[in-house]
Design a protein around this motif. Structure first.
Motif, PDB file in Angstrom:
ATOM      1  N   PRO A  12       5.612   1.698   1.796  1.00 39.35           N
ATOM      2  CA  PRO A  12       6.868   1.779   1.059  1.00 39.35           C
ATOM      3  C   PRO A  12       8.119   1.582   1.916  1.00 39.35           C
ATOM      4  O   PRO A  12       9.125   1.087   1.423  1.00 39.35           O
ATOM      5  CB  PRO A  12       6.853   3.193   0.467  1.00 39.35           C
ATOM      6  N   ALA A  13       8.071   1.941   3.199  1.00 42.66           N
ATOM      7  CA  ALA A  13       9.250   1.804   4.064  1.00 42.66           C
ATOM      8  C   ALA A  13       9.348   0.426   4.716  1.00 42.66           C
ATOM      9  O   ALA A  13      10.326   0.147   5.410  1.00 42.66           O
ATOM     10  CB  ALA A  13       9.218   2.878   5.148  1.00 42.66           C
ATOM     11  N   SER A  14       8.380  -0.438   4.506  1.00 40.66           N
ATOM     12  CA  SER A  14       8.399  -1.753   5.157  1.00 40.66           C
ATOM     13  C   SER A  14       9.354  -2.701   4.449  1.00 40.66           C
ATOM     14  O   SER A  14       9.651  -2.549   3.259  1.00 40.66           O
ATOM     15  CB  SER A  14       6.993  -2.362   5.168  1.00 40.66           C
ATOM     16  N   SER A  15       9.813  -3.706   5.180  1.00 41.74           N
ATOM     17  CA  SER A  15      10.708  -4.695   4.565  1.00 41.74           C
ATOM     18  C   SER A  15       9.978  -5.488   3.495  1.00 41.74           C
ATOM     19  O   SER A  15      10.572  -5.877   2.490  1.00 41.74           O
ATOM     20  CB  SER A  15      11.279  -5.637   5.634  1.00 41.74           C
ATOM     21  N   VAL A  43       0.843  -1.193   0.000  1.00 43.48           N
ATOM     22  CA  VAL A  43       0.000   0.000   0.000  1.00 43.48           C
ATOM     23  C   VAL A  43       0.877   1.241   0.000  1.00 43.48           C
ATOM     24  O   VAL A  43       2.014   1.213   0.460  1.00 43.48           O
ATOM     25  CB  VAL A  43      -0.964   0.012   1.213  1.00 43.48           C
ATOM     26  N   ASP A  44       0.347   2.333  -0.525  1.00 45.90           N
ATOM     27  CA  ASP A  44       1.075   3.599  -0.545  1.00 45.90           C
ATOM     28  C   ASP A  44       0.956   4.355   0.773  1.00 45.90           C
ATOM     29  O   ASP A  44       1.846   5.105   1.134  1.00 45.90           O
ATOM     30  CB  ASP A  44       0.539   4.500  -1.671  1.00 45.90           C
ATOM     31  N   ASP A  45      -0.165   4.157   1.464  1.00 36.94           N
ATOM     32  CA  ASP A  45      -0.484   4.928   2.665  1.00 36.94           C
ATOM     33  C   ASP A  45      -1.076   3.967   3.698  1.00 36.94           C
ATOM     34  O   ASP A  45      -2.250   3.588   3.591  1.00 36.94           O
ATOM     35  CB  ASP A  45      -1.471   6.030   2.269  1.00 36.94           C
ATOM     36  N   VAL A  46      -0.280   3.566   4.671  1.00 36.78           N
ATOM     37  CA  VAL A  46      -0.719   2.577   5.665  1.00 36.78           C
ATOM     38  C   VAL A  46      -1.936   3.075   6.451  1.00 36.78           C
ATOM     39  O   VAL A  46      -2.921   2.343   6.580  1.00 36.78           O
ATOM     40  CB  VAL A  46       0.443   2.159   6.589  1.00 36.78           C
ATOM     41  N   PRO A  47      -1.938   4.304   6.994  1.00 29.14           N
ATOM     42  CA  PRO A  47      -3.127   4.745   7.736  1.00 29.14           C
ATOM     43  C   PRO A  47      -4.408   4.736   6.888  1.00 29.14           C
ATOM     44  O   PRO A  47      -5.472   4.362   7.371  1.00 29.14           O
ATOM     45  CB  PRO A  47      -2.767   6.158   8.202  1.00 29.14           C
ATOM     46  N   ALA A  48      -4.313   5.122   5.616  1.00 27.59           N
ATOM     47  CA  ALA A  48      -5.499   5.109   4.743  1.00 27.59           C
ATOM     48  C   ALA A  48      -5.974   3.675   4.515  1.00 27.59           C
ATOM     49  O   ALA A  48      -7.182   3.413   4.520  1.00 27.59           O
ATOM     50  CB  ALA A  48      -5.185   5.781   3.409  1.00 27.59           C
ATOM     51  N   LEU A  95      -8.446 -14.588   8.465  1.00 25.02           N
ATOM     52  CA  LEU A  95      -7.599 -13.880   7.502  1.00 25.02           C
ATOM     53  C   LEU A  95      -6.756 -12.825   8.206  1.00 25.02           C
ATOM     54  O   LEU A  95      -7.274 -11.937   8.882  1.00 25.02           O
ATOM     55  CB  LEU A  95      -8.441 -13.207   6.422  1.00 25.02           C
ATOM     56  N   ARG A  96      -5.474 -12.920   8.030  1.00 19.37           N
ATOM     57  CA  ARG A  96      -4.525 -11.923   8.521  1.00 19.37           C
ATOM     58  C   ARG A  96      -4.017 -11.167   7.301  1.00 19.37           C
ATOM     59  O   ARG A  96      -3.369 -11.749   6.426  1.00 19.37           O
ATOM     60  CB  ARG A  96      -3.372 -12.627   9.234  1.00 19.37           C
ATOM     61  N   LEU A  97      -4.328  -9.878   7.206  1.00 14.40           N
ATOM     62  CA  LEU A  97      -3.932  -9.057   6.070  1.00 14.40           C
ATOM     63  C   LEU A  97      -2.802  -8.135   6.508  1.00 14.40           C
ATOM     64  O   LEU A  97      -2.956  -7.329   7.420  1.00 14.40           O
ATOM     65  CB  LEU A  97      -5.134  -8.245   5.574  1.00 14.40           C
ATOM     66  N   LEU A  98      -1.663  -8.297   5.866  1.00 14.84           N
ATOM     67  CA  LEU A  98      -0.478  -7.508   6.179  1.00 14.84           C
ATOM     68  C   LEU A  98      -0.409  -6.340   5.203  1.00 14.84           C
ATOM     69  O   LEU A  98      -0.310  -6.545   3.996  1.00 14.84           O
ATOM     70  CB  LEU A  98       0.772  -8.381   6.059  1.00 14.84           C
ATOM     71  N   SER A 119       1.647   0.593  12.593  1.00 13.82           N
ATOM     72  CA  SER A 119       2.747   1.545  12.648  1.00 13.82           C
ATOM     73  C   SER A 119       2.714   2.341  11.348  1.00 13.82           C
ATOM     74  O   SER A 119       1.977   1.984  10.433  1.00 13.82           O
ATOM     75  CB  SER A 119       4.089   0.815  12.806  1.00 13.82           C
ATOM     76  N   PRO A 120       3.499   3.396  11.228  1.00 11.70           N
ATOM     77  CA  PRO A 120       3.482   4.154   9.975  1.00 11.70           C
ATOM     78  C   PRO A 120       3.933   3.343   8.752  1.00 11.70           C
ATOM     79  O   PRO A 120       3.492   3.603   7.642  1.00 11.70           O
ATOM     80  CB  PRO A 120       4.457   5.306  10.241  1.00 11.70           C
ATOM     81  N   ALA A 121       4.780   2.332   8.948  1.00 11.72           N
ATOM     82  CA  ALA A 121       5.313   1.568   7.822  1.00 11.72           C
ATOM     83  C   ALA A 121       4.555   0.281   7.532  1.00 11.72           C
ATOM     84  O   ALA A 121       4.601  -0.235   6.415  1.00 11.72           O
ATOM     85  CB  ALA A 121       6.777   1.221   8.083  1.00 11.72           C
ATOM     86  N   PHE A 122       3.832  -0.247   8.527  1.00 14.65           N
ATOM     87  CA  PHE A 122       3.251  -1.583   8.397  1.00 14.65           C
ATOM     88  C   PHE A 122       2.073  -1.732   9.355  1.00 14.65           C
ATOM     89  O   PHE A 122       2.081  -1.179  10.449  1.00 14.65           O
ATOM     90  CB  PHE A 122       4.327  -2.620   8.753  1.00 14.65           C
ATOM     91  N   ALA A 123       1.063  -2.482   8.919  1.00 15.73           N
ATOM     92  CA  ALA A 123      -0.054  -2.813   9.812  1.00 15.73           C
ATOM     93  C   ALA A 123      -0.472  -4.256   9.576  1.00 15.73           C
ATOM     94  O   ALA A 123      -0.298  -4.807   8.482  1.00 15.73           O
ATOM     95  CB  ALA A 123      -1.225  -1.876   9.588  1.00 15.73           C
ATOM     96  N   ASP A 124      -1.017  -4.848  10.611  1.00 15.39           N
ATOM     97  CA  ASP A 124      -1.553  -6.209  10.589  1.00 15.39           C
ATOM     98  C   ASP A 124      -3.016  -6.071  10.989  1.00 15.39           C
ATOM     99  O   ASP A 124      -3.323  -5.690  12.114  1.00 15.39           O
ATOM    100  CB  ASP A 124      -0.757  -7.049  11.604  1.00 15.39           C
ATOM    101  N   VAL A 125      -3.927  -6.327  10.025  1.00 17.99           N
ATOM    102  CA  VAL A 125      -5.354  -6.257  10.303  1.00 17.99           C
ATOM    103  C   VAL A 125      -5.946  -7.638  10.081  1.00 17.99           C
ATOM    104  O   VAL A 125      -5.457  -8.411   9.260  1.00 17.99           O
ATOM    105  CB  VAL A 125      -6.080  -5.180   9.455  1.00 17.99           C
TER     106      VAL A 125
END
Length: 123
Positions: free
Chosen positions: A52-55, A12-17, A45-48, A34-40
């Motif tokens: 852009p800054a995530s590994s 994704v381009d924008d994690v919060p969005a 289903l686990r959606l990661l 977090s700003p770079a990555f989220a786990d919802v």
């Protein structure tokens, strides 16, 4: 063999969005953010959601970064027409109209980064 839930990674381009989209409109809950990555998560289903800054995003080969997405997560709903009305009322845009087949009917929408989500009502 692990007993962890199945995971899908969306870039994704924008994690919060992306977090707002999945939690507000599709019933996911936040397990990590977090700003770079989220786990919802929604059910099993686990959606990661990898920004852009995530590994996860950095590990994507350049030739795969601009691929047109055809794969999608598939979410079963009880009443597709009601879901379409609800999401249109929230300002979401669908990609085409709902289609019916022998297994049921479905419609596609895209998250803020263009990743596909299929809403499906079994026959």
């Amino acid at each position: 063999m692990t007993t962890e839930p199945a995971s899908v990674r969306y870039l994704v381009d924008d994690v919060p969005a992306a977090v707002a989209f999945y939690t507000t409109h599709l019933g996911f809950t936040v397990a990590f953010d977090s700003p770079a990555f989220a786990d919802v998560r929604r059910g099993a289903l686990r959606l990661l959601l990898s920004g852009p800054a995530s590994s996860g995003a950095r590990a994507t080969p350049e030739e795969a970064r601009n691929a047109v997405p055809r794969n999608r997560i598939h979410l079963v709903v009880d009443d597709l027409d009601a879901e379409i009305d609800r999401h249109r009322g929230a300002g979401l845009t669908f990609l085409g109209e709902a289609v019916s087949g022998p297994g049921g009917k479905q419609v596609l929408l895209a998250d803020p980064a263009g990743n596909l989500v299929e809403l499906f009502q079994p026959a």
